[in-house]
Design a protein around this motif. Structure first.
Motif, PDB file in Angstrom:
ATOM      1  N   GLY A 109       0.821  -1.169   0.026  1.00 49.48           N
ATOM      2  CA  GLY A 109       0.159  -0.123  -0.168  1.00 49.48           C
ATOM      3  C   GLY A 109       0.912   1.215  -0.014  1.00 49.48           C
ATOM      4  N   LEU A 110       0.002   2.527  -0.320  1.00 46.28           N
ATOM      5  CA  LEU A 110       0.695   3.722  -0.414  1.00 46.28           C
ATOM      6  C   LEU A 110       1.589   3.998   0.983  1.00 46.28           C
ATOM      7  N   GLY A 111       0.868   3.909   1.928  1.00 45.94           N
ATOM      8  CA  GLY A 111       1.302   4.210   3.390  1.00 45.94           C
ATOM      9  C   GLY A 111       2.411   3.473   3.593  1.00 45.94           C
ATOM     10  N   LEU A 129       4.576  12.899  -4.507  1.00 39.67           N
ATOM     11  CA  LEU A 129       3.962  13.285  -5.744  1.00 39.67           C
ATOM     12  C   LEU A 129       3.622  11.687  -6.300  1.00 39.67           C
ATOM     13  N   LEU A 130       2.326  11.540  -6.519  1.00 38.95           N
ATOM     14  CA  LEU A 130       1.833  10.384  -7.163  1.00 38.95           C
ATOM     15  C   LEU A 130       2.130  10.436  -8.890  1.00 38.95           C
ATOM     16  N   GLY A 131       2.687   9.216  -9.627  1.00 41.92           N
ATOM     17  CA  GLY A 131       2.978   9.292 -10.747  1.00 41.92           C
ATOM     18  C   GLY A 131       1.849   9.019 -11.710  1.00 41.92           C
ATOM     19  N   ASP A 132       0.584   8.603 -10.939  1.00 39.50           N
ATOM     20  CA  ASP A 132      -0.501   8.435 -11.868  1.00 39.50           C
ATOM     21  C   ASP A 132      -1.263   9.883 -11.960  1.00 39.50           C
ATOM     22  N   ASP A 133      -0.797  10.917 -11.081  1.00 39.53           N
ATOM     23  CA  ASP A 133      -1.562  12.123 -11.696  1.00 39.53           C
ATOM     24  C   ASP A 133      -0.529  13.239 -12.030  1.00 39.53           C
ATOM     25  N   VAL A 134      -0.724  13.572 -13.092  1.00 38.05           N
ATOM     26  CA  VAL A 134       0.143  14.520 -13.891  1.00 38.05           C
ATOM     27  C   VAL A 134      -0.707  15.708 -14.064  1.00 38.05           C
ATOM     28  N   LYS A 169     -12.843   6.194  -5.874  1.00 38.23           N
ATOM     29  CA  LYS A 169     -11.485   5.960  -6.589  1.00 38.23           C
ATOM     30  C   LYS A 169     -10.462   6.784  -5.540  1.00 38.23           C
ATOM     31  N   TYR A 170     -10.927   7.594  -4.676  1.00 37.46           N
ATOM     32  CA  TYR A 170     -10.022   8.429  -4.131  1.00 37.46           C
ATOM     33  C   TYR A 170     -10.352   8.462  -2.661  1.00 37.46           C
ATOM     34  N   GLY A 171      -9.167   9.331  -1.781  1.00 34.08           N
ATOM     35  CA  GLY A 171      -9.324   9.566  -0.489  1.00 34.08           C
ATOM     36  C   GLY A 171     -10.276  10.794  -0.633  1.00 34.08           C
ATOM     37  N   ALA A 172     -11.568  10.930   0.101  1.00 34.59           N
ATOM     38  CA  ALA A 172     -12.291  12.028   0.275  1.00 34.59           C
ATOM     39  C   ALA A 172     -12.181  12.817   1.421  1.00 34.59           C
ATOM     40  N   VAL A 189     -11.750   9.889   4.335  1.00 30.14           N
ATOM     41  CA  VAL A 189     -12.134   8.516   4.032  1.00 30.14           C
ATOM     42  C   VAL A 189     -11.590   7.960   2.823  1.00 30.14           C
ATOM     43  N   GLU A 190     -10.651   6.843   2.700  1.00 29.26           N
ATOM     44  CA  GLU A 190     -10.221   6.184   1.598  1.00 29.26           C
ATOM     45  C   GLU A 190     -11.231   5.377   0.669  1.00 29.26           C
ATOM     46  N   LYS A 191     -11.232   5.849  -0.443  1.00 30.16           N
ATOM     47  CA  LYS A 191     -12.103   5.135  -1.395  1.00 30.16           C
ATOM     48  C   LYS A 191     -13.492   4.938  -0.980  1.00 30.16           C
ATOM     49  N   PRO A 192     -14.384   5.802  -0.489  1.00 29.67           N
ATOM     50  CA  PRO A 192     -15.449   5.460   0.196  1.00 29.67           C
ATOM     51  C   PRO A 192     -16.622   5.199  -0.877  1.00 29.67           C
ATOM     52  N   ARG A 206      -0.993  14.748  -4.700  1.00 29.13           N
ATOM     53  CA  ARG A 206       0.133  15.698  -4.271  1.00 29.13           C
ATOM     54  C   ARG A 206      -0.130  15.890  -2.823  1.00 29.13           C
ATOM     55  N   TYR A 207       0.781  15.840  -1.932  1.00 28.75           N
ATOM     56  CA  TYR A 207       0.856  15.914  -0.298  1.00 28.75           C
ATOM     57  C   TYR A 207       2.144  16.483   0.181  1.00 28.75           C
ATOM     58  N   ILE A 208       2.010  17.465   1.281  1.00 26.98           N
ATOM     59  CA  ILE A 208       3.067  17.877   1.695  1.00 26.98           C
ATOM     60  C   ILE A 208       3.105  17.138   3.423  1.00 26.98           C
ATOM     61  N   ILE A 228      -1.744  -0.877   3.680  1.00 22.04           N
ATOM     62  CA  ILE A 228      -1.689   0.372   4.691  1.00 22.04           C
ATOM     63  C   ILE A 228      -1.821   1.586   3.909  1.00 22.04           C
ATOM     64  N   GLN A 229      -2.881   2.329   4.234  1.00 22.21           N
ATOM     65  CA  GLN A 229      -3.362   3.526   3.562  1.00 22.21           C
ATOM     66  C   GLN A 229      -2.782   4.667   4.178  1.00 22.21           C
ATOM     67  N   LEU A 230      -2.125   5.674   3.175  1.00 17.59           N
ATOM     68  CA  LEU A 230      -1.678   6.973   3.736  1.00 17.59           C
ATOM     69  C   LEU A 230      -2.883   7.796   4.436  1.00 17.59           C
ATOM     70  N   THR A 231      -3.892   7.579   3.545  1.00 19.06           N
ATOM     71  CA  THR A 231      -5.081   8.425   4.056  1.00 19.06           C
ATOM     72  C   THR A 231      -5.362   7.964   5.502  1.00 19.06           C
ATOM     73  N   ASP A 232      -5.249   6.838   6.085  1.00 16.37           N
ATOM     74  CA  ASP A 232      -5.520   6.322   7.367  1.00 16.37           C
ATOM     75  C   ASP A 232      -4.647   7.128   8.288  1.00 16.37           C
ATOM     76  N   ARG A 251      -4.936  21.499 -14.747  1.00 18.91           N
ATOM     77  CA  ARG A 251      -5.702  20.578 -15.401  1.00 18.91           C
ATOM     78  C   ARG A 251      -4.813  19.180 -15.037  1.00 18.91           C
ATOM     79  N   ARG A 252      -5.916  18.238 -14.213  1.00 19.17           N
ATOM     80  CA  ARG A 252      -5.062  17.071 -13.855  1.00 19.17           C
ATOM     81  C   ARG A 252      -5.468  15.954 -14.766  1.00 19.17           C
ATOM     82  N   TYR A 253      -4.550  14.943 -14.952  1.00 19.85           N
ATOM     83  CA  TYR A 253      -4.722  13.763 -15.841  1.00 19.85           C
ATOM     84  C   TYR A 253      -4.705  12.474 -14.919  1.00 19.85           C
TER      85      TYR A 253
HETATM   86  C1  G1P Z   1      -4.104   6.890  -3.860  1.00 16.29           C
HETATM   87  C2  G1P Z   1      -4.817   7.419  -2.783  1.00 16.29           C
HETATM   88  C3  G1P Z   1      -5.871   8.171  -2.787  1.00 16.29           C
HETATM   89  C4  G1P Z   1      -5.665   9.237  -3.760  1.00 16.29           C
HETATM   90  C5  G1P Z   1      -5.177   8.511  -5.005  1.00 16.29           C
HETATM   91  C6  G1P Z   1      -5.029   9.881  -6.089  1.00 16.29           C
HETATM   92  O1  G1P Z   1      -4.962   5.920  -4.468  1.00 16.29           O
HETATM   93  O2  G1P Z   1      -4.689   6.174  -1.711  1.00 16.29           O
HETATM   94  O3  G1P Z   1      -6.296   8.710  -1.365  1.00 16.29           O
HETATM   95  O4  G1P Z   1      -7.086   9.899  -3.720  1.00 16.29           O
HETATM   96  O5  G1P Z   1      -4.198   7.933  -5.069  1.00 16.29           O
HETATM   97  O6  G1P Z   1      -4.793   9.712  -7.179  1.00 16.29           O
HETATM   98  P1  G1P Z   1      -4.567   4.821  -5.723  1.00 16.29           P
HETATM   99  O7  G1P Z   1      -5.028   5.657  -7.043  1.00 16.29           O
HETATM  100  O8  G1P Z   1      -2.923   4.713  -5.698  1.00 16.29           O
HETATM  101  O9  G1P Z   1      -5.533   3.880  -5.702  1.00 16.29           O
END
Ligand code: G1P
Length: 290
Positions: A109-111, A129-134, A169-172, A189-192, A206-208, A228-232, A251-253
């Motif tokens: 997990g991300l955490g 910085l997460l690679g899936d979000d440009v 799909k996200y942390g809300a 909440v992670e992926k509610p 993106r996080y600091i 193990i979730q970073l959100t938690d 603009r996020r992709y």
């Molecule tokens: C991760 C995080 C999630 C966040 C998302 C952003 O999820 O756990 O909180 O909203 O990235 O793209 P993942 O996409 O790795 O499942």
């Protein structure tokens, strides 16, 4: 206040959404035209003032390390054929930033991945910085967040509003507005499920983070998806009142998704000086012929 000069890019994921392309190639190396997605992320970090980077990889990600190293054979061949301009372009990539790599042995997990940055962070705040979000923006997304951190020291989450259909799909965030574009986070909440989401304000890669995150991660039990979730871990820090969401401009992709990847490819091509006009003409022609 300590300036943010360190960033972490978790890049150990398996990339199952892009198989078979990612069977032998890291998903972070999938190009948007001729630039691997991870290079866009690294460039954003560098343009935001980051000088030290830690990339968290796994066994199958050697190509990422090679991309940020020099390639002596290739440079020799390019020198022989007189392509010195190309060499200096390639050198820009390897000279861009001081980069280190660490391997995550198991994908828990991300955490769990971010916990690998504890020694690297050495008690200082750092960016993730997460690679899936440009993100395409005038002021780099991370730079905008660093500016917010300087005003509101704490944990800063890069967020945008998404549709309720996509929130799972996200942390809300459960949050209240502090000022224009800035929220104080009460809970996350992670992926509610859509009907259980506290809002449609989503954390978008993106996080600091401050060093307290590592103690929180040590206490974090597996959560959504058994990971193990970073959100938690961030949730545990909310009580301090110093966790903020920042609605970044840009603009996020979601390049980890096939449609998002396609959008990025088309829009980045349209913005390019060498391709924009010809590609736009081509798109018009092809659409009118449908
Ligand atoms: C991760 C995080 C999630 C966040 C998302 C952003 O999820 O756990 O909180 O909203 O990235 O793209 P993942 O996409 O790795 O499942």
């Amino acid at each position: 206040m300590k300036k943010i000069t360190k960033a972490v890019i978790p890049a150990a994921g398996l990339g199952t959404r892009f198989l078979p392309a990612t069977k032998a190639m890291p998903k972070e190396m999938l190009p948007i035209i001729d630039i691997p997605t991870i290079q866009y992320i690294v460039e954003e970090a560098v343009q935001s003032g980051i000088t030290d980077l830690l990339i968290i990889t796994s066994r199958s990600k050697k190509a990422i390390e090679d991309h940020f190293d020099i390639n002596v054979e290739l440079e020799c061949a390019l020198t022989k054929s007189g392509k010195t301009q190309v060499i200096s372009e390639l050198r820009k990539i390897s000279d861009m930033v001081n980069v280190q790599f660490i391997r995550q042995q198991e994908q828990k997990g991300l955490g769990h991945a971010v916990y690998h940055a504890k020694t690297f962070a050495a008690g200082e705040p750092f960016a993730v910085l997460l690679g899936d979000d440009v993100v395409h923006s005038e002021v780099p997304c991370l730079k905008q967040m660093i500016d917010v951190y300087e005003k509101h020291p704490g944990t800063i989450l890069g967020v945008q509003t998404v549709s309720y259909d996509n929130i799972s799909k996200y942390g809300a965030l459960d949050c209240s507005k502090v000022e224009d574009r800035v929220y104080r986070v009460k809970d996350m909440v992670e992926k509610p499920k859509k009907e259980e989401a506290p809002s449609n304000i989503a954390v978008l890669g993106r996080y600091i983070l401050e060093p307290e995150i590592f103690d929180a991660l040590e206490k974090t039990k597996p959560g959504a998806g058994g990971e193990i979730q970073l959100t938690d871990a961030i949730k545990m820090l909310c009580e301090s009142g110093k966790v903020y969401g920042y609605d970044f401009i840009g603009r996020r992709y979601d390049v980890g998704d096939k449609f998002g990847y396609l959008q990025a490819m088309v829009e980045y091509a349209l913005r390019r000086d060498d391709l924009g006009d010809v590609f736009s003409e081509y798109l018009k022609e092809i659409i009118s012929s449908l």
